[in-house]
Enzyme design. Structure first.
Site, short mmCIF file in Angstrom:
data_model
loop_
_atom_site.label_atom_id
_atom_site.label_comp_id
_atom_site.label_asym_id
_atom_site.label_seq_id
_atom_site.Cartn_x
_atom_site.Cartn_y
_atom_site.Cartn_z
N CYS A 54 18.90 1.57 12.27
CA CYS A 54 19.66 2.60 12.99
C CYS A 54 20.69 3.26 12.07
O CYS A 54 21.73 2.67 11.78
CB CYS A 54 20.36 1.98 14.19
N CYS A 92 24.11 4.00 13.70
CA CYS A 92 24.96 2.81 13.87
C CYS A 92 25.55 2.36 12.54
O CYS A 92 26.70 1.94 12.49
CB CYS A 92 24.16 1.64 14.44
N ASP A 93 24.78 2.41 11.47
CA ASP A 93 25.16 1.70 10.25
C ASP A 93 25.48 2.58 9.03
O ASP A 93 25.91 2.05 8.00
CB ASP A 93 24.04 0.72 9.85
#
Ligand code: NAP
Length: 308
Positions: free
Chosen positions: A135, A138-139
């Site tokens: 992701c 997200c990261d």
């Protein structure tokens, strides 16, 4: 014994599920939507959606998710945050097991979507969360000014790679063929990016590191040569797996586990409908998911009328 009774229960709160919820609730039915993760599904981890009509400048996945939820709730859609583990059918009634509760209903609409597939190479499981990610939204922030690899050549790999260029120093797309699968506009943007390099006809042989990822052994599929490349992160986008395992063979699926539906969103079991990325279909987009969600809700409504 079931704790609650509904006309329709929708499994999954991505664009298909939220649209099915909007239509069914607006048809004045008693509807419950059960979502285990974040409402909006894959939209929530999509930075910008630029091909959903009505938003000429694009819209963030997070904003579109929140508006879809708000719109469905306005018409009375009930939503619970639980993981569905089982669906049973008994004399036409459906029983949904989720989070330790059992819900009873007449019709179920399965909109559980799909999740990113694992590559299954040495080091992948060991370094997940320590440099291996599925992701970008997200990261990405963890990889500021780093050198990273993105695996895959589809729309996910390219859109996520383009997003990651805002954070990283350099990014290498490792793809098993010498031509990309992704939509042309994403290909053009990736080829034009000074931060993106390509390793063609290559696969990941092993991910290596200590506490975190340090390098990747890459195999050239044409020469079989294996070379080591220094990367601090590896983002995997090698396709999707439908979340349909909890149905345990109850409805007909294709060999990949995608639910087979007809044009009305009906599955092989009367009263069980499906929509969105968990179904066998040609195009996986927010635009197609909402249409299928609306159709499945309409069909479920007709099913309820006919079974009265
Ligand atoms: P995908 O289209 O199935 O692409 C998967 C990619 O991973 C392909 O390039 C494939 O290579 C590669 N791959 C698969 N298995 C592999 C393996 N074992 N080793 C190495 N490489 C492997 O999956 P996706 O990109 O996640 O997209 C899924 C669906 O969502 C698609 O329908 C896509 O159009 C849609 N989507 C759309 C957007 C958008 O429009 N903005 C964004 C994201 C996703 P090959 O090409 O050789 O098969």
């Amino acid at each position: 014994m079931p704790e609650s009774y509904y006309d329709i229960i929708i499994l999954g709160g991505g664009p298909a599920g939220l649209t099915a919820g909007l239509y069914a609730a607006r048809a004045r039915l008693h509807v419950l939507l059960i979502e285990a993760g974040l409402l909006g599904g894959q939209m929530t981890v999509t930075e910008v959606i630029e091909n959903y009509p009505g938003f000429p400048e694009g819209i963030t996945g997070d904003q579109l998710s929140r508006w879809m939820e708000e719109q469905a709730r306005r018409f009375g859609l009930e939503i619970v945050s639980q993981e569905v583990t089982e669906v049973k059918v008994d004399r036409g009634l459906k029983f949904v097991r989720a989070g330790g509760s059992t819900y009873e209903c007449k019709a179920v609409i399965v909109c559980t979507g799909a999740e990113y597939q694992k590559l299954g190479v040495p080091g992948e499981a060991e370094f997940t969360g320590k440099g291996v990610s599925y992701c970008a939204t997200c990261d990405a922030a963890f990889f500021r000014d780093s050198r990273i690899a993105v695996i895959g050549g589809g729309d996910s790999a390219l859109t996520e790679a383009l997003f990651l260029t805002k954070f990283v120093k350099e990014l290498t797309i490792i793809h098993r063929r010498d031509a990309l699968r992704a939509t042309k506009i994403y290909q053009e943007r990736a080829f034009a990016s000074p931060k993106i390099k390509f390793l063609w006809s290559s696969t990941v042989h092993e991910i290596k590191g200590d506490q975190v990822v340090r390098s990747v052994l890459v195999k050239n599929l044409k020469t079989s040569e294996i070379t080591e490349h220094l990367f601090e992160g590896v983002f995997m986008f090698v396709g999707l797996t439908p979340r349909t395992q909890f149905l345990k063979g109850m409805v007909e699926v294709d060999p990949g586990g995608y639910i087979i539906t007809n044009m009305a969103g009906e599955t092989s079991v009367p009263g069980i409908f499906a929509a969105g990325d968990c179904t066998k279909k040609l195009l996986r987009q927010v635009a197609t998911a909402v249409g299928e969600g609306a159709t499945a809700a309409f069909s479920a409504e007709k099913y309820l009328e006919e079974s009265e």
